[in-house]
Design a protein around this motif. Structure first.
Motif, short mmCIF file in Angstrom:
data_model
loop_
_atom_site.label_atom_id
_atom_site.label_comp_id
_atom_site.label_asym_id
_atom_site.label_seq_id
_atom_site.Cartn_x
_atom_site.Cartn_y
_atom_site.Cartn_z
N ILE A 1 7.99 4.15 -6.26
CA ILE A 1 6.91 4.77 -5.50
C ILE A 1 5.58 4.10 -5.80
O ILE A 1 4.78 3.79 -4.90
N MET A 2 5.33 3.84 -7.10
CA MET A 2 4.08 3.21 -7.49
C MET A 2 4.01 1.78 -6.99
O MET A 2 2.94 1.27 -6.66
N ALA A 3 5.16 1.10 -6.93
CA ALA A 3 5.17 -0.26 -6.40
C ALA A 3 4.73 -0.27 -4.94
O ALA A 3 3.99 -1.15 -4.50
N LEU A 4 5.16 0.75 -4.19
CA LEU A 4 4.73 0.86 -2.80
C LEU A 4 3.22 1.08 -2.73
O LEU A 4 2.53 0.52 -1.87
N GLY A 5 2.69 1.92 -3.66
CA GLY A 5 1.25 2.11 -3.72
C GLY A 5 0.52 0.83 -4.07
O GLY A 5 -0.54 0.53 -3.52
N GLY A 6 1.11 0.06 -4.99
CA GLY A 6 0.52 -1.23 -5.35
C GLY A 6 0.52 -2.20 -4.19
O GLY A 6 -0.46 -2.92 -3.97
N LEU A 7 1.62 -2.22 -3.44
CA LEU A 7 1.69 -3.08 -2.26
C LEU A 7 0.58 -2.72 -1.27
O LEU A 7 -0.05 -3.60 -0.67
N PHE A 8 0.35 -1.43 -1.13
CA PHE A 8 -0.69 -0.98 -0.20
C PHE A 8 -2.07 -1.43 -0.68
O PHE A 8 -2.89 -1.95 0.10
N LYS A 9 -2.33 -1.25 -1.98
CA LYS A 9 -3.65 -1.62 -2.51
C LYS A 9 -3.89 -3.12 -2.40
O LYS A 9 -4.98 -3.55 -1.99
N ILE A 10 -2.90 -3.91 -2.76
CA ILE A 10 -3.04 -5.36 -2.65
C ILE A 10 -3.25 -5.76 -1.19
O ILE A 10 -4.06 -6.65 -0.89
N SER A 11 -2.54 -5.10 -0.29
CA SER A 11 -2.67 -5.41 1.14
C SER A 11 -4.09 -5.16 1.63
O SER A 11 -4.63 -5.95 2.41
N ILE A 12 -4.71 -4.06 1.18
CA ILE A 12 -6.09 -3.77 1.60
C ILE A 12 -7.05 -4.83 1.08
O ILE A 12 -7.90 -5.34 1.82
#
Length: 364
Positions: free
Chosen positions: A272-283
């Motif tokens: 779940i946190m990896a998905l959050g990290g992917l989102f943050k890096i994407s922004i």
């Protein structure tokens, strides 16, 4: 057609963006068991930053920070500052990529080379950014309630695990006074609250400009409360000594869950946190790409996804020799020498110069 996202999508993105990596760490260890109080104390500072960023946005509603800085400071200084912000967003993307690549190595794939883990993350990120801001915003809209539900469930299981959560670990409260807490927690202004300067690249894409400021304020308050609860859980579950020294206190906390056959949910949370990290890096990556496209007059930033993705992977590996050095740079050196000038000094200076120029223009 111009990219447009809803106010709620922006609100969801603003909450998920800092949570993508902030929740992994124990912030303000100097405040010890009063770290949760420091988080609450600095929520108004986060709101003040949003007041500055949104004021600049309302003065230049069709511009991002990369395009209005040359209008404020002149082309020469303004373009230099625009390049600084583009580089800054790419730098933060590289930092967060390193965080999550290291987390995956520690928790899931210990034998995997760092560059392989980074490339795996970046392949998903580059594709996400290539699809555009609207798809990213829709993902945030869906991911926010799911993420909140997951964290509530995980923490509820912590509470029902016998002998894990001990609120006595929060004592003594304000042992050294509130002034000590304020001094110990001042870097919270920059991380996590100051990182929302990234949304100065996204505000012009919101379809209801009049609601941007209110949504930004609410996002900061919501984020601050979530991080406060998270800090309380760390201290109550791990004790202050372990909470402040663990590389990933979130991971260590969730390893304590044992309810019947339910245990080792830390692996689920890593996903779940990896998905959050992917989102943050994407922004961060999208902001850097968009700024570059605006600076070089490129019609669509998506074509920059591949070169930026490769560059960020390389930068994330070169950024530090090892993970402890990476953390030290990120929590001690970066806030003082990079975050403060870019998140605070330049925006405040831009606001002052803008109003001085406006006053001179009106007086004439």
């Amino acid at each position: 057609m111009k990219t447009k996202i809803s106010v709620y999508q922006m609100f969801a993105a603003m909450i998920l963006h800092p949570l993508g990596s902030t929740i992994l760490f124990f912030l303000t260890p100097e405040a010890k068991q009063d770290a949760w109080i420091a988080m609450l104390v600095y929520i108004p500072a986060g709101i003040l930053l949003q007041l500055i960023y949104t004021t600049l946005y309302y003065q230049y509603p069709d511009d991002t920070i990369v395009t209005y800085l040359p209008k404020i400071f002149g082309r020469f200084i303004g373009y230099i500052l625009s390049i600084v912000y583009i580089t800054y967003f790419a730098y933060l993307a590289a930092r967060v990529l390193r965080d999550f690549a290291e987390l995956s190595l520690i928790a899931i794939m210990p034998e995997t080379p760092l560059i392989v883990a980074s490339a795996m993350f970046m392949s998903a990120i580059a594709y996400t950014v290539f699809t555009g801001l609207e798809n990213l915003a829709r993902a945030a809209q869906i991911a926010l309630p799911i993420s909140i539900f997951v964290f509530i469930t995980e923490y509820a299981l912590l509470f029902v695990t016998p002998g894990v959560v001990k609120f006595d670990n929060l004592k003594p409260v304000l042992e050294n006074g509130i002034i000590h807490v304020i001094k110990a927690g001042w870097l919270l202004i920059t991380f996590p609250f100051g990182e929302t300067v990234t949304f100065a690249m996204i505000y012009p894409s919101v379809n209801e400009p009049s609601k941007v400021r209110k949504a930004a304020f609410m996002a900061i308050i919501f984020e601050g409360i979530l991080l406060t609860v998270n800090t309380i859980i760390y201290i109550a579950s791990l004790g202050i000594n372990f909470a402040t020294t663990a590389l990933f206190p979130l991971l260590e906390t969730l390893r304590l869950i044992k309810v019947g056959f339910i245990e080792r949910l830390d692996i689920l949370l890593v996903v779940i946190m990896a998905l959050g990290g992917l989102f943050k890096i994407s922004i961060f990556m999208y902001a850097s790409m968009l700024g570059t496209a605006q600076l070089i007059k490129l019609k669509d930033p998506k074509y920059l996804a591949l070169p930026f993705g490769i560059g960020i992977i390389i930068f994330s590996i070169l950024i530090a020799k090892n993970y402890p050095q990476h953390i030290q740079l990120g929590l001690e050196w970066t806030p003082v020498y990079i975050h403060i000038p870019i998140q605070i000094i330049i925006p405040v200076s831009a606001l002052i110069v803008h109003f001085i120029k406006k006053w001179i223009s009106l007086s004439k």
